[in-house]
Motif scaffolding. Structure first.
Motif, PDB file in Angstrom:
ATOM      1  N   ASN A  88      14.945   1.568  -4.183  1.00  0.00           N
ATOM      2  CA  ASN A  88      14.282   2.870  -4.258  1.00  0.00           C
ATOM      3  C   ASN A  88      12.952   2.839  -5.002  1.00  0.00           C
ATOM      4  O   ASN A  88      12.095   3.691  -4.795  1.00  0.00           O
ATOM      5  CB  ASN A  88      15.213   3.937  -4.849  1.00  0.00           C
ATOM      6  N   GLN A  89      12.746   1.866  -5.885  1.00  0.00           N
ATOM      7  CA  GLN A  89      11.463   1.789  -6.578  1.00  0.00           C
ATOM      8  C   GLN A  89      10.366   1.265  -5.654  1.00  0.00           C
ATOM      9  O   GLN A  89       9.247   1.785  -5.640  1.00  0.00           O
ATOM     10  CB  GLN A  89      11.594   0.906  -7.823  1.00  0.00           C
ATOM     11  N   THR A 303      11.211  12.462  -8.316  1.00  0.00           N
ATOM     12  CA  THR A 303      12.440  12.331  -7.524  1.00  0.00           C
ATOM     13  C   THR A 303      12.564  13.501  -6.559  1.00  0.00           C
ATOM     14  O   THR A 303      13.230  14.495  -6.840  1.00  0.00           O
ATOM     15  CB  THR A 303      13.660  12.273  -8.456  1.00  0.00           C
TER      16      THR A 303
END
Length: 456
Positions: A88-89, A303
């Motif tokens: 996800n990064q 997010t």
């Protein structure tokens, strides 16, 4: 190395290179064949069964409120979620920005905009809020809205007025019948002349409850003649009409992608004229609020799930596969016109008094039977809306003047059987309501955006 070994290596290398280079060609051919097996003649019931997970017990004739998402979009969305969660990064700092930039480029071409003037955002309410709240107001300034503007926009303008002493909201009427574009232009002209001090106005491109197509270019020119900023609320336009945003000359233009483009909810765009981009700020202050380009201010590293913003490419390709915007619009316009005539005759009710040239191509507004509306006289349209859904009828119910109206929509999954079910479902509910005309008090489980404060 022996010659035969060298020759074998060259052959293997060449075969491998040909194979690699042929992959895009194969994909293109397969895509081409897939598109050829579709076309506008394949929409309707067949498309509904093949592409949509729709409840067979309901006729979905309300794209103007909530669209239906093709199964392939949901599959693509799921695929991207899985890709994101693998790393996800990396997704946040590299993959997602590249995919969203591609969406901006494709969307800009689709709506007739320069890519540097457009930002993909969550919804049109976000866009109109940004346009109204990015301005500096002084006592004596006024905000102009048509009385049947989108109710959420009216509330946004009220919030600006409450936060800026001395600023006034002006609501004006466009009387029915509307016999053409001149009636709309004349109503705006009269309002601008009677109310000096108008700073900004929000104009529907296609109005929600009344399904009226406004002459945007003429209205923008009229506003600028009076030194008034023009914000265009195009919630219903992308995928319903061909857009040429750069030609309209508006100050701001906002449009939804989760209605007629069928992208999952929380996808829209904001177009900003270059002269306003420096002052345009997002509603939420975050890391990128001082970014040099206005679009970058709407994409802080936070997010937030933006995968639906990536599906612009899928939506445009789906439209092309079905024959393109022009073919889809012609088909939908023909069907909704015929369906409205059939419903009006079956129910013995009128059409909203609007000429064809100023009516939204994919929507129509017809009166509901009096037996039905009289049974709900002590309630808001939300109660009737709720009961229609229970009867398997998904349409728009709203009050216009003192009457209750039904707005139908036609999109690619709709077929004639949907509108026959609307006809029969409304007739059945009208018959049942006539036998039980007592008060129907029920706390609404939600308030649709057409239900305005009755005290106004």
């Amino acid at each position: 190395m022996p010659d035969n070994v060298r020759l074998s290596a060259v052959i293997c290398s060449s075969v491998g290179l040909v194979f690699v280079l042929s992959i895009p060609l194969v994909k293109f051919i397969l895509k081409r064949r897939k598109s050829q097996c579709r076309g506008i003649d394949k929409v309707g019931k067949q498309l509904r069964e093949e592409e949509f997970d729709l409840d067979e017990g309901c006729s979905f004739c309300n794209s103007g409120s909530w669209s239906c998402v093709p199964r392939r979009f949901i599959d693509r969305q799921t695929e991207l979620i899985r890709q994101r969660e693998k790393n996800n990064q990396l997704w946040a700092i590299e993959t997602e920005p590249n995919l969203i930039w591609e969406s901006h480029e494709l969307l800009a071409e689709f709506v007739g905009a320069k890519v540097e003037n457009i930002a993909i955002i969550d919804n049109t309410s976000t866009g109109t809020n940004v346009a109204l709240k990015s301005q500096k107001y002084s006592p004596g300034d006024k905000i102009l809205l048509c009385s049947f503007a989108y109710p959420a926009v009216i509330k946004q303008a009220e919030a600006v007025v409450q936060g800026n002493p001395g600023v006034e909201l002006v609501l004006f009427e466009i009387p029915f019948p509307i016999k053409g574009e001149d009636d709309i232009i004349n109503a705006y002209s009269k309002a601008l002349e009677e109310h000096p001090g108008i700073k900004i106005t929000v104009i529907d491109h296609i109005s929600s409850d009344t399904a009226i197509l406004f002459p945007i270019k003429a209205l923008v020119d009229l506003c600028h003649k009076h030194d008034v900023m023009a914000v265009i609320d195009g919630a219903h336009t992308p995928g319903q009409i061909k857009l040429t945003l750069e030609d309209y000359g508006a100050d701001y233009y906002v449009g939804n992608l989760c209605k007629w483009m069928m992208i999952p909810q929380n996808a829209a765009f904001l177009w900003v004229h270059p002269k306003h981009q420096d002052e345009t700020k997002p509603l939420v202050t975050s890391h990128t609020v001082y970014a040099a380009h206005f679009r970058d201010r709407f994409y802080p590293p936070m997010t937030k799930d933006r995968i639906c913003h990536i599906l612009v490419k899928d939506a445009i390709e789906f439209y092309e596969e079905l024959g393109g915007l022009e073919a889809i619009a012609a088909r939908n316009a023909k069907m909704v016109t015929e369906a409205a005539a059939m419903l009006s005759e079956a129910w013995g009710t009128p059409h909203l008094e609007v000429t064809r040239d100023v009516r939204a191509p994919h929507m129509a507004v017809i009166g509901l039977p009096k037996d039905l509306t009289e049974a709900y006289v002590n309630n808001t349209p939300v109660d009737l809306y709720h009961d229609l859904m229970k009867a398997g009828v998904s349409v728009r119910v709203s009050s216009i003047g003192e009457e209750t109206w039904c707005r139908i929509s036609c999109h690619v999954w709709n077929d004639w059987d949907d509108f026959e079910r609307v006809r029969d479902g409304v007739a059945m509910l009208a018959k049942n309501s006539k036998m039980n005309t007592g008060e129907k008090i029920r706390p609404p489980y939600f308030v649709p955006h057409s239900i305005m404060d009755q005290t106004k």
